[in-house]
Design a protein around this motif. Structure first.
Motif, PDB file in Angstrom:
ATOM      1  N   ARG A  69       0.818  -1.216   0.000  1.00  0.00           N
ATOM      2  CA  ARG A  69       0.000   0.000   0.000  1.00  0.00           C
ATOM      3  C   ARG A  69       0.852   1.267   0.000  1.00  0.00           C
ATOM      4  NH1 ARG A  69      -2.850  -2.916  -1.664  1.00  0.00           N
ATOM      5  NH2 ARG A  69      -4.952  -3.568  -1.092  1.00  0.00           N
ATOM      6  N   GLY A  70       2.129   1.142  -0.317  1.00  0.00           N
ATOM      7  CA  GLY A  70       3.018   2.295  -0.339  1.00  0.00           C
ATOM      8  C   GLY A  70       2.871   3.097  -1.616  1.00  0.00           C
ATOM      9  N   VAL A  71       3.779   4.045  -1.796  1.00  0.00           N
ATOM     10  CA  VAL A  71       3.728   4.920  -2.971  1.00  0.00           C
ATOM     11  C   VAL A  71       4.278   4.214  -4.202  1.00  0.00           C
ATOM     12  CG1 VAL A  71       4.521   7.116  -3.931  1.00  0.00           C
ATOM     13  CG2 VAL A  71       3.936   6.959  -1.502  1.00  0.00           C
ATOM     14  N   MET A  72       5.470   3.589  -4.064  1.00  0.00           N
ATOM     15  CA  MET A  72       6.107   2.926  -5.202  1.00  0.00           C
ATOM     16  C   MET A  72       6.489   1.497  -4.807  1.00  0.00           C
ATOM     17  SD  MET A  72       8.537   5.918  -6.802  1.00  0.00           S
ATOM     18  CE  MET A  72       9.016   4.845  -8.162  1.00  0.00           C
ATOM     19  N   TYR A  73       5.947   0.530  -5.537  1.00  0.00           N
ATOM     20  CA  TYR A  73       6.252  -0.882  -5.284  1.00  0.00           C
ATOM     21  C   TYR A  73       7.680  -1.192  -5.733  1.00  0.00           C
ATOM     22  CZ  TYR A  73       6.257  -5.923  -6.095  1.00  0.00           C
ATOM     23  OH  TYR A  73       6.591  -7.266  -6.115  1.00  0.00           O
ATOM     24  N   SER A  74       8.434  -1.882  -4.873  1.00  0.00           N
ATOM     25  CA  SER A  74       9.829  -2.212  -5.168  1.00  0.00           C
ATOM     26  C   SER A  74       9.953  -3.696  -5.522  1.00  0.00           C
ATOM     27  CB  SER A  74      10.719  -1.879  -3.967  1.00  0.00           C
ATOM     28  OG  SER A  74      12.046  -2.307  -4.202  1.00  0.00           O
ATOM     29  N   GLN A  75      10.203  -3.984  -6.799  1.00  0.00           N
ATOM     30  CA  GLN A  75      10.379  -5.362  -7.229  1.00  0.00           C
ATOM     31  C   GLN A  75      11.649  -5.957  -6.633  1.00  0.00           C
ATOM     32  OE1 GLN A  75       8.347  -7.290  -8.871  1.00  0.00           O
ATOM     33  NE2 GLN A  75       9.713  -9.051  -9.107  1.00  0.00           N
ATOM     34  N   SER A  76      12.685  -5.148  -6.477  1.00  0.00           N
ATOM     35  CA  SER A  76      13.939  -5.647  -5.928  1.00  0.00           C
ATOM     36  C   SER A  76      13.768  -6.084  -4.476  1.00  0.00           C
ATOM     37  CB  SER A  76      15.024  -4.568  -6.026  1.00  0.00           C
ATOM     38  OG  SER A  76      14.670  -3.425  -5.278  1.00  0.00           O
ATOM     39  N   PHE A  77      12.957  -5.379  -3.711  1.00  0.00           N
ATOM     40  CA  PHE A  77      12.704  -5.777  -2.329  1.00  0.00           C
ATOM     41  C   PHE A  77      11.931  -7.094  -2.284  1.00  0.00           C
ATOM     42  CE2 PHE A  77      10.247  -5.768   1.630  1.00  0.00           C
ATOM     43  CZ  PHE A  77      11.260  -5.572   2.558  1.00  0.00           C
ATOM     44  N   ALA A  78      10.974  -7.268  -3.203  1.00  0.00           N
ATOM     45  CA  ALA A  78      10.217  -8.514  -3.265  1.00  0.00           C
ATOM     46  C   ALA A  78      11.128  -9.698  -3.587  1.00  0.00           C
ATOM     47  CB  ALA A  78       9.104  -8.396  -4.306  1.00  0.00           C
ATOM     48  N   VAL A  79      12.042  -9.497  -4.541  1.00  0.00           N
ATOM     49  CA  VAL A  79      13.002 -10.555  -4.883  1.00  0.00           C
ATOM     50  C   VAL A  79      13.924 -10.833  -3.700  1.00  0.00           C
ATOM     51  CG1 VAL A  79      14.923 -11.167  -6.407  1.00  0.00           C
ATOM     52  CG2 VAL A  79      12.899 -10.037  -7.346  1.00  0.00           C
ATOM     53  N   ALA A  80      14.299  -9.783  -2.979  1.00  0.00           N
ATOM     54  CA  ALA A  80      15.157  -9.956  -1.801  1.00  0.00           C
ATOM     55  C   ALA A  80      14.466 -10.812  -0.743  1.00  0.00           C
ATOM     56  CB  ALA A  80      15.529  -8.590  -1.219  1.00  0.00           C
ATOM     57  N   LEU A  81      13.151 -10.696  -0.616  1.00  0.00           N
ATOM     58  CA  LEU A  81      12.412 -11.524   0.340  1.00  0.00           C
ATOM     59  C   LEU A  81      12.533 -13.003  -0.017  1.00  0.00           C
ATOM     60  CD1 LEU A  81       9.139  -9.424   0.776  1.00  0.00           C
ATOM     61  CD2 LEU A  81      10.994  -9.680   2.425  1.00  0.00           C
ATOM     62  N   MET A  82      12.371 -13.300  -1.316  1.00  0.00           N
ATOM     63  CA  MET A  82      12.500 -14.685  -1.775  1.00  0.00           C
ATOM     64  C   MET A  82      13.921 -15.194  -1.578  1.00  0.00           C
ATOM     65  SD  MET A  82      13.703 -16.559  -4.615  1.00  0.00           S
ATOM     66  CE  MET A  82      13.605 -15.432  -6.008  1.00  0.00           C
ATOM     67  N   ALA A  83      14.912 -14.364  -1.934  1.00  0.00           N
ATOM     68  CA  ALA A  83      16.315 -14.752  -1.784  1.00  0.00           C
ATOM     69  C   ALA A  83      16.676 -14.956  -0.313  1.00  0.00           C
ATOM     70  CB  ALA A  83      17.215 -13.695  -2.409  1.00  0.00           C
ATOM     71  N   MET A  84      16.119 -14.146   0.563  1.00  0.00           N
ATOM     72  CA  MET A  84      16.402 -14.270   1.989  1.00  0.00           C
ATOM     73  C   MET A  84      15.900 -15.599   2.535  1.00  0.00           C
ATOM     74  SD  MET A  84      15.545 -11.462   4.926  1.00  0.00           S
ATOM     75  CE  MET A  84      16.330 -10.207   3.908  1.00  0.00           C
ATOM     76  N   SER A  85      14.750 -16.032   2.054  1.00  0.00           N
ATOM     77  CA  SER A  85      14.213 -17.329   2.470  1.00  0.00           C
ATOM     78  C   SER A  85      15.135 -18.467   2.035  1.00  0.00           C
ATOM     79  CB  SER A  85      12.811 -17.524   1.876  1.00  0.00           C
ATOM     80  OG  SER A  85      12.289 -18.790   2.207  1.00  0.00           O
ATOM     81  N   LEU A  86      15.601 -18.403   0.792  1.00  0.00           N
ATOM     82  CA  LEU A  86      16.514 -19.429   0.266  1.00  0.00           C
ATOM     83  C   LEU A  86      17.844 -19.445   1.020  1.00  0.00           C
ATOM     84  CD1 LEU A  86      16.067 -19.219  -3.609  1.00  0.00           C
ATOM     85  CD2 LEU A  86      15.785 -21.263  -2.219  1.00  0.00           C
ATOM     86  N   ILE A  87      18.420 -18.276   1.195  1.00  0.00           N
ATOM     87  CA  ILE A  87      19.727 -18.182   1.847  1.00  0.00           C
ATOM     88  C   ILE A  87      19.653 -18.677   3.289  1.00  0.00           C
ATOM     89  CG2 ILE A  87      21.493 -16.557   2.645  1.00  0.00           C
ATOM     90  CD1 ILE A  87      20.772 -14.860   0.143  1.00  0.00           C
ATOM     91  N   THR A  88      18.592 -18.305   3.991  1.00  0.00           N
ATOM     92  CA  THR A  88      18.439 -18.741   5.379  1.00  0.00           C
ATOM     93  C   THR A  88      18.275 -20.247   5.470  1.00  0.00           C
ATOM     94  OG1 THR A  88      17.332 -16.630   5.851  1.00  0.00           O
ATOM     95  CG2 THR A  88      17.159 -18.342   7.509  1.00  0.00           C
ATOM     96  N   THR A  89      17.530 -20.825   4.531  1.00  0.00           N
ATOM     97  CA  THR A  89      17.364 -22.283   4.513  1.00  0.00           C
ATOM     98  C   THR A  89      18.704 -22.982   4.335  1.00  0.00           C
ATOM     99  OG1 THR A  89      15.136 -22.099   3.584  1.00  0.00           O
ATOM    100  CG2 THR A  89      16.251 -24.213   3.316  1.00  0.00           C
ATOM    101  N   ILE A  90      19.487 -22.528   3.368  1.00  0.00           N
ATOM    102  CA  ILE A  90      20.804 -23.136   3.120  1.00  0.00           C
ATOM    103  C   ILE A  90      21.709 -22.969   4.338  1.00  0.00           C
ATOM    104  CG2 ILE A  90      22.869 -23.003   1.664  1.00  0.00           C
ATOM    105  CD1 ILE A  90      20.988 -22.072  -0.620  1.00  0.00           C
ATOM    106  N   LEU A  91      21.649 -21.803   4.952  1.00  0.00           N
ATOM    107  CA  LEU A  91      22.485 -21.528   6.125  1.00  0.00           C
ATOM    108  C   LEU A  91      22.122 -22.452   7.289  1.00  0.00           C
ATOM    109  CD1 LEU A  91      24.625 -19.682   7.414  1.00  0.00           C
ATOM    110  CD2 LEU A  91      22.769 -18.152   8.085  1.00  0.00           C
ATOM    111  N   ILE A  92      20.832 -22.622   7.541  1.00  0.00           N
ATOM    112  CA  ILE A  92      20.392 -23.484   8.648  1.00  0.00           C
ATOM    113  C   ILE A  92      20.729 -24.943   8.358  1.00  0.00           C
ATOM    114  CG2 ILE A  92      18.394 -24.274   9.984  1.00  0.00           C
ATOM    115  CD1 ILE A  92      19.310 -21.428  10.593  1.00  0.00           C
ATOM    116  N   LEU A  93      20.627 -25.356   7.106  1.00  0.00           N
ATOM    117  CA  LEU A  93      21.022 -26.718   6.738  1.00  0.00           C
ATOM    118  C   LEU A  93      22.492 -26.956   7.060  1.00  0.00           C
ATOM    119  CD1 LEU A  93      19.195 -27.203   3.306  1.00  0.00           C
ATOM    120  CD2 LEU A  93      18.742 -28.462   5.423  1.00  0.00           C
TER     121      LEU A  93
END
Length: 223
Positions: A46-70
């Motif tokens: 609901r912000g002023v400008m949607y950030s696609q890079s932030f959305a991709v960062a959310l997905m990448a953060m999930s992947l990176i954290t999974t690999i790290l915990i493994l």
């Protein structure tokens, strides 16, 4: 046994600590749930400008954290080293929207849970969190909040303006009032019962009113 044998043995133990099937399943699920987080973020933004890079960062953060915990769960010594190394990491990017913090924590928690092997919890938890966010963030309020700024010449014009506002609005709250030699500026928070904004035209036609500006806002006012 020489150094090469020790290294080879340690390497093989680390490789076989987690099966390739478990690793592949965790990474694939992390990617899929990361895409779900991206979709929910885009749907609820609901912000002023949607950030696609932030959305991709959310997905990448999930992947990176999974690999790290493994990696951490497969080797106790490595886990201690990573705790020390990661303790110096600081997230200094400014958060534009309060809800972004929830999405960041969701991505990290998703990676931790999948990396720890709680696949069912990660899947059902992500589905529930996603549904709740979509329902509550997209839920429309009964009345729309507005900020109304009026500039008028004198107190007589001000009284006429306030009379119209009280008649047309459900709630009107004075946020600020600035008086100068030849101008009175009033800032109000208005809540209307409908989307009809014709009263702004009525106010601008009042003698002594210089201009009137009506803008929607998200319910937060700084000033």
């Amino acid at each position: 046994m020489n150094f090469g044998d020790i290294f080879k043995s340690s390497f093989l133990e680390n490789v076989t600590a987690i099966s390739f099937l478990d690793m592949g399943l965790a990474v694939l699920l992390s990617f899929a749930l990361g895409l779900l987080i991206m979709a929910v973020y885009k749907k609820t933004y609901r912000g002023v400008m949607y950030s696609q890079s932030f959305a991709v960062a959310l997905m990448a953060m999930s992947l990176i954290t999974t690999i790290l915990i493994l990696a951490i769960t497969s080797n106790v010594v490595l886990s201690l080293g990573m705790v020390g190394a990661l303790s110096i990491v600081r997230f200094r990017t400014a958060i534009r929207e309060p809800l972004d913090i929830a999405f960041l924590f969701w991505s990290i928690a998703n990676g931790i849970i999948l990396g720890a092997g709680f696949t069912t919890l990660a899947v059902f938890g992500s589905i529930i969190v996603g549904l709740l966010l979509v329902v509550f963030v997209n839920k429309k309020s009964k009345d729309t909040p507005y900020i109304f700024v009026i500039n008028c010449l004198d107190s007589a014009a001000e009284k006429a303006v306030m009379a119209v506002i009280k008649e047309e609005s459900i709630v009107n709250i004075l946020k600020s009032k600035t008086i100068s030699a030849d101008n009175i500026e009033i800032t109000l928070e208005l809540r209307l019962g409908n989307d009809d904004t014709d009263f702004v035209n009525k106010i601008t036609s009042i003698a002594g009113v210089r201009n009137a500006i009506l803008v929607t806002y998200n319910g937060e006012y700084a000033g």
